[in-house]
Design an enzyme around this catalytic site. Sequence first.
Site, mmCIF file in Angstrom:
data_model
loop_
_atom_site.group_PDB
_atom_site.id
_atom_site.type_symbol
_atom_site.label_atom_id
_atom_site.label_comp_id
_atom_site.label_asym_id
_atom_site.label_seq_id
_atom_site.Cartn_x
_atom_site.Cartn_y
_atom_site.Cartn_z
ATOM 1 N N ASP A 1 0.838 -1.200 0.000
ATOM 2 C CA ASP A 1 0.000 0.000 0.000
ATOM 3 C C ASP A 1 0.873 1.251 0.000
ATOM 4 O O ASP A 1 2.095 1.176 -0.096
ATOM 5 C CB ASP A 1 -0.954 -0.010 1.194
ATOM 6 C CG ASP A 1 -0.214 -0.146 2.523
ATOM 7 O OD1 ASP A 1 1.036 -0.108 2.535
ATOM 8 O OD2 ASP A 1 -0.894 -0.313 3.554
ATOM 9 N N GLU B 1 1.649 3.335 2.402
ATOM 10 C CA GLU B 1 2.604 3.410 3.504
ATOM 11 C C GLU B 1 3.782 2.475 3.264
ATOM 12 O O GLU B 1 4.935 2.829 3.528
ATOM 13 C CB GLU B 1 1.914 3.069 4.829
ATOM 14 C CG GLU B 1 2.818 3.274 6.036
ATOM 15 C CD GLU B 1 2.084 3.077 7.348
ATOM 16 O OE1 GLU B 1 2.695 3.344 8.396
ATOM 17 O OE2 GLU B 1 0.909 2.656 7.328
ATOM 18 N N TYR C 1 -3.466 -9.594 2.737
ATOM 19 C CA TYR C 1 -3.160 -8.303 3.351
ATOM 20 C C TYR C 1 -4.419 -7.663 3.917
ATOM 21 O O TYR C 1 -5.463 -7.624 3.254
ATOM 22 C CB TYR C 1 -2.513 -7.384 2.321
ATOM 23 C CG TYR C 1 -1.929 -6.128 2.915
ATOM 24 C CD1 TYR C 1 -0.983 -6.196 3.935
ATOM 25 C CD2 TYR C 1 -2.323 -4.876 2.463
ATOM 26 C CE1 TYR C 1 -0.449 -5.047 4.485
ATOM 27 C CE2 TYR C 1 -1.787 -3.722 2.993
ATOM 28 C CZ TYR C 1 -0.856 -3.815 4.010
ATOM 29 O OH TYR C 1 -0.318 -2.675 4.563
ATOM 30 N N HIS D 1 -5.821 -4.085 -4.233
ATOM 31 C CA HIS D 1 -5.651 -5.300 -3.448
ATOM 32 C C HIS D 1 -6.905 -6.160 -3.525
ATOM 33 O O HIS D 1 -7.966 -5.703 -3.912
ATOM 34 C CB HIS D 1 -5.399 -4.943 -1.973
ATOM 35 C CG HIS D 1 -4.259 -4.004 -1.784
ATOM 36 N ND1 HIS D 1 -4.273 -3.022 -0.835
ATOM 37 C CD2 HIS D 1 -3.084 -3.892 -2.423
ATOM 38 C CE1 HIS D 1 -3.144 -2.338 -0.888
ATOM 39 N NE2 HIS D 1 -2.412 -2.844 -1.851
#
Length: 908
Positions: free
Chosen positions: A114, A116, A340, A387
Amino acid sequence: MAGSTRARKSNGGSASGNRRLVIVESPAKARKIASYLGNGFVVESSKGHIRDLPRGAADVPAKYKGQSWARLGVDVDHDFEPLYVVTPDKKSTVAELKELLKDVDELYLATDGDREGEAIAWHLLDTLKPKVPVRRMVFHEITEPAILAAAANPRDLDQSLVDAQETRRILDRLYGYEVSPVLWKKVMPKLSAGRVQSVATRIVVERERERMKFVTASFWDVSATMDAGADASPRTFGARLVAVDGTRLATGRDFGSDGRLKQGADVRVLDEAQARAIATGLADATLTVSSVEEKPYSRKPYAPFMTSTLQQEAGRKLRFSADRTMRAAQKLYENGYITYMRTDSTTLSETAISAARAQATELYGSQYVPKEPRQYNRKVKNAQEAHEAIRPAGEVFRTPGQVARELDADEFKLYELIWQRTIASQMADARGNTTSVRISGTTTGGEEVLFAASGRTITFAGFLKAYVETVDAEAGGESDDAESRLPQLAKDQPVQAAELSADGHSTSPPPRFTEASLIKTMEELGIGRPSTYASIISTIQDRGYVWKKGSALVPSWVAFAVVGLLERHFGRLVDYDFTAALEDELDGIAAGRQERTTWLSGFYFGGNVGPESSVGRSGGLKKLVGSSVEEIDAREVNSIPLFTDADGHTVVVRVGRYGPYLEREVDGVSQRANLPDDLPPDELDQQVAEKLFATPQEGRSLGTDPVTGHEIVAKEGRFGPYVTEVLPEPPDGKKAPKPRTGSLFKSMSLETVTLDDALKLLSLPRVVGTDPETGAEITAQNGRYGPYLKRGTDSRSLASEDQLFTVTLDEALKIYAEPKKRGRAAAAPPLKELGNDPVSGKPMVVKEGRFGPYVTDGETNASLRKSDSVEGLSDERAAELLAEKRAKGPTTKKKPAARKKAPAKAKG
């Protein structure tokens, strides 16, 4: 190198013999990935972020300390260049990674996929400055096929994702560092403002305002138990009066928040007498079925989990906080059990769909699986489909039974939830029938009445066989698998009212937010990102803006003052639409549609960024804050009007530097009262206020000390109730002596404490005697953390408050002769005994500690929260507190920072 993990498997190794360093965020993730990679890989953890903007002046390198922008950590005059410093606790990690780089041929940055994670990868790249080729390794589940595929197909760093995350970080720093000082100056020190946290706080405050303004309305109706005759199955069923003489009866939804009927509501409001008269008038009446309507219905499965829906459902079904949910999910992901867990996609891969359909067929039969696979494409603002949804990892899903022995209690519950939801998402619709019946009759008074009854039966369970979503108890509603059967009825069929009851009802204010419902609201408004909801909810509680009463989120009076200030003077910063639009603009940077520096400059200094009337188009954040500060009347923003008392005096809550208090002006004189910390704002009504005002701040006079002649009073203080003496005013120029004070024992109250009690308390500390060996005086004292003995600098806890007055010198010497223990010298009996902890299997008890009550299973101790009570603490809540404590790990003492010999890493 300490901490590095060498891959041992031979498969997946580089054919060319190259050695690769793979860097991930966590040690657990490193160990799992290393087990899948070949001998040519070394896997190491960065242990999260390695650097950040300076946390304070001490973090700013010496060469920048004189710069005007150093306080911000962002050079706003030069393209908003951030000043990043390696955090002190990560310097050794950086050194280890640099050392490992010397012996490898390639660097793979395998942080999360992602924004971050992309930013962490960029920070690693920028800090380590590797001289070997660098690739980005991305995966969304930690299974052998996924890891090998990611290693074989690396990509380049996505600079747009990095820019988006860095813009968020810089934006949040500018927002917090510009707006927070206004709160310090106008409300109280150490408060904070945040781009999302302030808006989340406003949502909670607005709900409490609605509750405070709410006026309850009352209405009545009649419930009946109908008898369809001996041949019917079921013979009896429930019905409720819905109309009288052709006019619909009022229900709760017909009333507004002011307690009055909504405009245009053509309804009749029954009072108690009328409802009872109708019930009595139907006692012997025969009623007739006037209509029967049957309809088929179907219910589609729920979409697979994304971050926000997982947090909501875990909150409802498992009673997990958002933070607890994400901690368990993180462990499940890192150890290869789920995909995730930070995602706002509900999409499943073809492999996952096949796995879910195959398992549903195996477990429930082919009739429970539709012919065509189901796909869930989400169409809401800010959705990112990069995702998958959160699902069990792998090409074949492991059942909860297969993983039960490998997971702790929280992990197992969450895995089971995710597994059930994923399987159910690929199953057939639930089908059934609904029945609606109307029954009419006439009372002995001649009134035409109409009753209604409804039923639902499920003819094919479909996905409900695997999973049923939990209904929010506060919001009401009926579970999807709930059934209510009616007998087979026909039009004009006679029925008897076996029982009739006149029932009174009252409208209720909108329920307070729980963590689950707040997350749902923030998501609907487009505020924040799903990956940040847990941290935002934790932040607004840690900052003292919100506290929990059970599972409900209650705003503090400080939150009212802060939100009021922001609404009046910085309205755009807490406007829901503008905040959501800000998220869209940041997503535009991630997609490459916006340029980071241009956007930041427009937002901060003013420019053509954002929608009409946005912060940027209105002159920018700096101008908005700078031009408004002097206009803010601190007394006005810290005054929250409540109501007018019986004599016409306005009662307000004032938020002072040392906390909130109640105030009104009577005959030109200010009358004040302390506010209990645990009193929710909507419960502060006129009756409660009068009771608080009746407790004088100067205290309740208990009498006169016969020895000193001073008046003794009992008072309520910030740290609890206490007694003290009233000393005469000292002569001019003389310093006033400090009066004696003593905290009330737990068994005492302000209303019942007597003069004798007070004189005993004021006699403390009591001299117990002198230690014959050392000559030191031993005293018995009552401290903030309970009763104790003191001999010089050596203190020992006493088991009870009564011992302060009864402990003898011999008993004190025996206590000192025993080895010193942490906590109490003698074990006090538990305050409450509970069941066994599901993790340790040991019995849980609540004990009294130095810092208040805590729950323990003999291995882990967890303090009760402000919203918890000893009496109301359940086994489930106790286990949750222990689980949260375990997840935080053992408390470690911080070592003093070593003196720096050289400045920290410079800008960039």
